[in-house]
Design a protein around this motif. Sequence first.
Motif, mmCIF file in Angstrom:
data_model
loop_
_atom_site.group_PDB
_atom_site.id
_atom_site.type_symbol
_atom_site.label_atom_id
_atom_site.label_comp_id
_atom_site.label_asym_id
_atom_site.label_seq_id
_atom_site.Cartn_x
_atom_site.Cartn_y
_atom_site.Cartn_z
ATOM 1 N N TRP A 198 0.844 -1.193 0.000
ATOM 2 C CA TRP A 198 0.000 0.000 0.000
ATOM 3 C C TRP A 198 0.873 1.234 0.000
ATOM 4 C CZ3 TRP A 198 -3.964 -1.097 4.521
ATOM 5 C CH2 TRP A 198 -4.884 -2.072 4.098
ATOM 6 N N ARG A 199 0.393 2.268 -0.697
ATOM 7 C CA ARG A 199 1.057 3.565 -0.620
ATOM 8 C C ARG A 199 0.619 4.291 0.654
ATOM 9 N NH1 ARG A 199 3.215 4.656 -5.663
ATOM 10 N NH2 ARG A 199 2.278 3.433 -7.345
ATOM 11 N N GLY A 200 1.331 5.353 0.935
ATOM 12 C CA GLY A 200 1.117 6.115 2.169
ATOM 13 C C GLY A 200 -0.323 6.484 2.492
ATOM 14 N N PRO A 201 -1.076 7.048 1.552
ATOM 15 C CA PRO A 201 -2.440 7.461 1.905
ATOM 16 C C PRO A 201 -3.306 6.289 2.368
ATOM 17 C CG PRO A 201 -1.739 8.482 -0.158
ATOM 18 C CD PRO A 201 -0.679 7.488 0.208
ATOM 19 N N THR A 230 9.446 8.415 9.746
ATOM 20 C CA THR A 230 8.700 9.605 10.169
ATOM 21 C C THR A 230 7.780 10.011 9.032
ATOM 22 O OG1 THR A 230 10.616 10.898 9.419
ATOM 23 C CG2 THR A 230 10.460 10.470 11.762
ATOM 24 N N SER A 231 7.143 8.989 8.442
ATOM 25 C CA SER A 231 6.289 9.253 7.288
ATOM 26 C C SER A 231 4.821 9.034 7.651
ATOM 27 C CB SER A 231 6.739 8.372 6.131
ATOM 28 O OG SER A 231 6.043 8.703 4.951
ATOM 29 N N ASP A 232 4.054 8.494 6.721
ATOM 30 C CA ASP A 232 2.594 8.481 6.847
ATOM 31 C C ASP A 232 2.053 7.911 8.147
ATOM 32 O OD1 ASP A 232 1.553 9.244 3.919
ATOM 33 O OD2 ASP A 232 3.396 8.081 3.804
ATOM 34 N N ILE A 235 2.742 10.291 11.028
ATOM 35 C CA ILE A 235 1.944 11.512 10.848
ATOM 36 C C ILE A 235 0.473 11.221 11.154
ATOM 37 C CG2 ILE A 235 1.205 13.267 9.182
ATOM 38 C CD1 ILE A 235 3.865 12.732 7.639
ATOM 39 N N ARG B 199 5.167 12.581 3.562
ATOM 40 C CA ARG B 199 4.230 11.516 3.227
ATOM 41 C C ARG B 199 4.746 10.725 2.020
ATOM 42 N NH1 ARG B 199 -0.547 12.618 5.913
ATOM 43 N NH2 ARG B 199 -0.767 14.781 6.577
ATOM 44 N N GLY B 200 4.095 9.594 1.796
ATOM 45 C CA GLY B 200 4.531 8.679 0.745
ATOM 46 C C GLY B 200 4.796 9.285 -0.626
ATOM 47 N N PRO B 201 3.886 10.098 -1.169
ATOM 48 C CA PRO B 201 4.132 10.611 -2.518
ATOM 49 C C PRO B 201 5.423 11.436 -2.605
ATOM 50 C CG PRO B 201 1.833 10.919 -1.897
ATOM 51 C CD PRO B 201 2.543 10.433 -0.669
ATOM 52 N N ILE B 203 8.071 10.920 -0.745
ATOM 53 C CA ILE B 203 9.168 9.958 -0.668
ATOM 54 C C ILE B 203 9.373 9.284 -2.024
ATOM 55 C CG2 ILE B 203 9.782 7.711 0.336
ATOM 56 C CD1 ILE B 203 8.704 8.806 2.993
ATOM 57 N N ASP B 232 5.598 2.921 -0.193
ATOM 58 C CA ASP B 232 5.993 3.829 -1.269
ATOM 59 C C ASP B 232 7.420 3.651 -1.777
ATOM 60 O OD1 ASP B 232 3.590 5.916 -1.420
ATOM 61 O OD2 ASP B 232 3.915 5.308 0.638
#
Lengths: 350, 350
Positions: A198-201, A230-232, A235, B199-201, B203, B232
């Motif tokens: 899965w991607r971040g969103p 420290t990403s999705d 956050i 966020r993922g995009p 990255i 991602d």
Amino acid sequence: MPVNSDIMHALRRVIDPEIGRNLVDLNMIHDLQIGAGGRVGFTIALTVPTCPLRDQMAGDARAAVGALDGVTGVDIKFRPMNEAERKAVFSLSHLRPGLPQLKQFNQVQQVIAVMSGKGGVGKSLVTAALAVGLRRQGQRVGILDADVTGPSIPRLFGLASGGLRASEQGMLPAATKKGIKVVSANLLLKEEDTPIVWRGPMIAGAIKQFWTDALWGRLDTLLVDLPPGTSDAAIAVIQNLPLKGVILVTTPQELAAMVVRKAVYMLRDLKVPILGVIENMSYFRCPETNHQHEIFGPSHAEEIAAAAGTTVWAHLRINPELAALCDAGRVEELDLPELQALSERLVASV
Amino acid sequence: MPVNSDIMHALRRVIDPEIGRNLVDLNMIHDLQIGAGGRVGFTIALTVPTCPLRDQMAGDARAAVGALDGVTGVDIKFRPMNEAERKAVFSLSHLRPGLPQLKQFNQVQQVIAVMSGKGGVGKSLVTAALAVGLRRQGQRVGILDADVTGPSIPRLFGLASGGLRASEQGMLPAATKKGIKVVSANLLLKEEDTPIVWRGPMIAGAIKQFWTDALWGRLDTLLVDLPPGTSDAAIAVIQNLPLKGVILVTTPQELAAMVVRKAVYMLRDLKVPILGVIENMSYFRCPETNHQHEIFGPSHAEEIAAAAGTTVWAHLRINPELAALCDAGRVEELDLPELQALSERLVASV
């Protein structure tokens, strides 16, 4: 000699502590029998077969019925609800306008996240040890596994894949043997090693749902196990959950400390309190010589704690028996004073 | 006795191997002097002060000039270009229509990713060890650090923050002491422990840029150090880079193996070849008793390799000296046959 309606009336005072409504309205009482000598028997149908609060419900029901005139004894059996019964419970709010959604009964006293920034430092072990310790202290505990692509919590507790049930009302958390409620992406999978690509969103969305759509019920503490980075995920947790604070986990290597400091500065910027620092894999004690080997180098935990404005709670040793217990899904059997002390430290710090 | 134009004519045959154009057109030759006895001296201005290919350029220039009639010796000095000179080099394509973009000179023979799924298993160490080994075998090597939020590569090689330069033409990779080119998010930061809260995009976008906009020049092998997870970063690398294959890194714990299997199944679904499996932290050899302790439990590497349809390349021991070398930024000094063997195994497998 009591009659059926007396019993049912008494049982209306017994509340399912998870759902917040009485057992009779929830259609949980079945097969009521009143014996000649005043002995009363009935079956409680549970929404979740392993409902961790069944002993509490049974105790309450026994007390309520046993107090009636003429009752000489109470025999309670349990069975899981079938799909139709469970559906009926979860659609109550539709059948009766005005009845609130089950998830509105969620009452989580405090949310604490376990974070590191760095991977493989033992966040999940610390999360599990805190949960087990708090549960032993009598708390109602949940774990939200926010590591969607690399979830470890179900494995530590021996929870089978597919253990998370969904209904129109939300997700029913799985329950561990000791009654810790768990929501994890791996419980949604048929096989635990199926990848979640899965991607971040999507990841952020799943975490939000784990928080808002799971039927957590009443919890004293919800622990959140965060993935590295420290990403999705981080956050999403910081923005959507009412965090009381974060516990940081690190290991001695300076390389790890550098990445953990990134997490410290992120939390500082976002004004999230850091409760304490736990250093894992601090040393290995050779079982033959009893000598302590700092196999990942000297500690940097004090520096991290200073940067975070907090203290070091523990330097945990590398413990092969513990690793084996974790791999076997028996983390709840762990009996190490240094791990129990962590949960006491947490209780004292909040 | 040669004259200036003879020297410059000879130097037009010397190509900057990074940029692919001759030193005279790139305005790299300065302070040309021809001594009475036929001794020629000049300074080569370098786009990057630590340009790993300067010895090659100097050798080529010495040979070209030394072959001229009347030249009795060649003295070459170096200096870094100033900002204006560097800008002029990178805007050549704007000044002269038709001159291709510098990044069009990128020629990367093969791209190999190092992945795990699980954090903290030593992916970065394996990536670094492979790069060092390939470089010792004479290859031109680059490392693309795809762990944007937890980058370890610059620290392992002792590369200072801020070492990545940007121009209109693209990013100039930093170069290690031995000439390995590195692009990493941490080289863009002033302080290595500044968090990157993306966020993922973002990255995924950064990784794509690291690949398409970095002036990699000519490389035999580009290694990609992936972060934990199947989100991602992994998706971006698999979708945007021409991967020849992936090397998987694992540790003995079954918990780690479970997460690594997720990576295996992801790669299988996406038809990315898995070249080999490297198990790290397999055991600790007590320096006093020489006894080998499987402190993270028995190996699961063979099972992972079987699932991946490949073989186990190594069971690496926990090595405190190596950890200390990594923390000190001196990974290029490592001299362990088992690590050198990994790069030989890689060369043999592709």
